[in-house]
Design an enzyme around this catalytic site. Structure first.
Site, short mmCIF file in Angstrom:
data_model
loop_
_atom_site.label_atom_id
_atom_site.label_comp_id
_atom_site.label_asym_id
_atom_site.label_seq_id
_atom_site.Cartn_x
_atom_site.Cartn_y
_atom_site.Cartn_z
N GLY A 165 80.92 82.94 61.72
CA GLY A 165 81.15 84.22 61.06
C GLY A 165 80.75 84.26 59.61
N ASP A 213 74.66 91.13 55.83
CA ASP A 213 74.48 89.69 55.70
C ASP A 213 73.27 89.35 54.85
OD1 ASP A 213 76.55 89.77 57.49
OD2 ASP A 213 75.37 89.14 59.22
#
Length: 524
Positions: A165, A213
């Site tokens: 994660g 991200d």
């Protein structure tokens, strides 16, 4: 924050002082192994970090702002190049990994016209290939179709846990794209260009990436979180945490439940992307005037809940002939109420039910929404997914507003800290109960931390395992870590000592992507 990716001349340009000793040892080992592997030293190393998301979970692919920060763990690509001959019809990529037994080396002879990626095969080099393909497409736009890429020798080292994660795939793809750009003569690589190509590139390996991200990996600045917005254009700005008493620390705790977006995407990550997109289309069909088409945007499937929000309030203003005085937060609150009224099937909607409202056939629905990336579902939970997205987008704005206001008394900011933590706790509740992306192990880590002093605890990343992030007063860090060891990690007999030592880290906001020139650089 826009501008070129920085060129680092020393590791102190990249890492915080506490990380330098271990990182110096690691980088020297990487350079030495490269020389053993290829018979010469690398020309440069491209570097992109992982990230932890503070708040704003699963809303980036609906184009709502998020608040991540980069971490020390990163992906490194040591690279040397050689030109292709004038009569060559292909170029060669030789790629190896410092963990050669786990990630076998490969050599590819690739034609100049395209980079083929089989997204159905779970192969580690696909992540490099996706960055390669995106970078080459950009280079051809800049230099014309006659552009010929160089041969590359590559050695990869990554410390971002896979499936944890913390965006190991985004770090690898971004570092790969950066390496290809630099290897082929780009002396300056624009941060925004790199981020945008990395976002699209990661989708080549079967993941409907939203953009948070890659943005955190490229744009982050040491000591700051990053407020990332995606519309009308990609923007990122640093956000500093105010001084508090007690001092606040972020702890990242591994669950050791591996969540691989490639493997579980059809029932987890990619399915959520499809459900959010279908929710936008459904709400548009019911709440906007007949025939309204949502504008195509940068979301993975071309429309988004954010696009619905803009269209809905714009059309309301046009219909009434007035300009709305509602803030974005007030708009989100109204959309939450409309979602509860409009999407009333708690059990979810079948393809047939959604297609009927959209006035298309089931085959057309599948072609438009479920064929690009594989998903498996009989019913789509549009109500719950829209509820989470709108409420989480609201929490991001509330968290940002708190950061940008004074915490109050210098003597004691506990009430302020509690308000920040409460928003993280609300996110965890929504991820667990509404978006259904948590797991029992993450829930347990959060409960333990809260019992022993955490202001706020929640999952971070895609979910269904991976990592959790916790807002903890500095004077309670030891107590929380001790409680985790006793009540959680101590029960995992399969963990190695190395895993136990790395299970919990104190997170400090780190710097983003960089290029380190080996010749003349300081690795001491």
């Amino acid at each position: 924050m826009a501008g070129p990716v920085p060129i680092a001349h020393s590791l102190s340009d990249i890492y915080t002082p506490d990380a330098l000793p271990s990182e110096t040892k690691r980088w020297n080992k990487l350079v030495a192994q490269f020389e053993t592997q290829y018979g010469h030293e690398p020309e440069f190393v491209s570097r992109s970090p992982g990230r932890v998301n503070i708040i704003g979970e699963h809303i980036d692919y609906s184009l709502y702002p998020v608040l991540p920060m980069a971490i020390t763990a990163d992906a490194l690509l040591a690279v040397s190049t050689s030109p292709t001959t004038e009569d060559a019809s292909s170029y060669t990529i030789r790629i190896a990994n410092v963990q050669g037994s786990k990630f076998p080396q490969h050599e590819f002879s690739l034609g100049f016209d395209a980079v083929d990626i089989d997204a159905t095969v779970h192969e580690w080099t696909n992540y490099f290939k996706s960055g390669l393909r995106g970078a080459l497409e950009l280079l051809r736009k800049k230099h014309g179709n006659a552009f010929k890429p160089k041969n590359m020798n590559i050695l990869v080292d990554g410390t971002v846990p896979t499936g944890g994660g913390l965006s190991s795939s985004a770090a690898f793809v971004t570092a790969s794209a950066l390496a290809v750009m630099v290897a082929n003569g780009e002396q300056t690589v624009d941060k925004t260009e790199l981020t945008e190509l990395a976002i699209v590139s990661e989708r080549a390996v079967g993941v409907n990436s939203g953009g948070m991200d890659q943005s955190a990996s490229v744009f982050s600045e040491r000591g700051s979180a990053l407020f990332v917005s995606f519309t009308p254009t990609l923007k990122a700005r640093p956000v500093h945490f105010p001084e508090t008493n007690p001092e606040l620390v972020f702890l990242i705790a591994q669950s050791f439940v591996t969540s691989d977006k490639f493997v579980t995407g059809p029932i987890h990550y990619n399915l959520r992307v499809v459900e959010c997109t279908l929710a936008a289309a459904y709400l548009n069909a019911v709440l906007n005037p007949p025939g309204t088409q949502l504008p195509t945007d940068a979301a993975p499937l071309g429309i988004s809940l954010h696009g619905f929000q803009e269209a809905y309030f714009s059309l309301k203003e046009h219909a009434t002939g007035t300009t709305s005085s509602k803030s974005v937060s007030e708009q989100l609150q109204e959309l939450l109420a409309l979602t509860n009224q409009t999407l009333d099937k708690h059990e979810g909607y079948t393809r047939e039910e959604i297609a009927a409202v959209l006035d298309i056939t089931v085959d057309e629905l599948n072609a438009k929404f479920t064929s690009r990336f594989p998903v498996r579902a009989e019913r789509f939970k549009l109500r719950q997914r829209a509820q989470h997205v709108f409420s989480e987008a609201l929490r991001v704005l509330q968290f940002l507003a708190l950061l940008e206001t004074s915490p109050g008394s210098d003597n004691d900011t506990a009430a302020y800290n509690t308000r920040l933590g409460g928003l993280l706790n609300d996110t965890q509740t929504s991820c667990r109960d509404v978006y259904e992306c948590s797991c029992a192990e993450i829930d347990e880590l959060c409960a333990i931390a809260r019992r022993h002093g955490s202001y706020g605890s929640r999952l971070t990343g895609a979910g269904w395992g991976g990592c959790s992030v916790h807002l903890v007063p500095a004077d309670r860090v030891a107590a929380v870590r001790e409680a985790w060891e006793k009540e959680y990690y101590g029960k995992l007999s399969q963990l190695s000592q190395e895993q136990r030592d790395a299970a919990v880290v104190v997170s400090r906001p780190g710097s983003g992507s960089a290029v380190f020139l080996v010749k003349g650089g300081n690795l001491a």
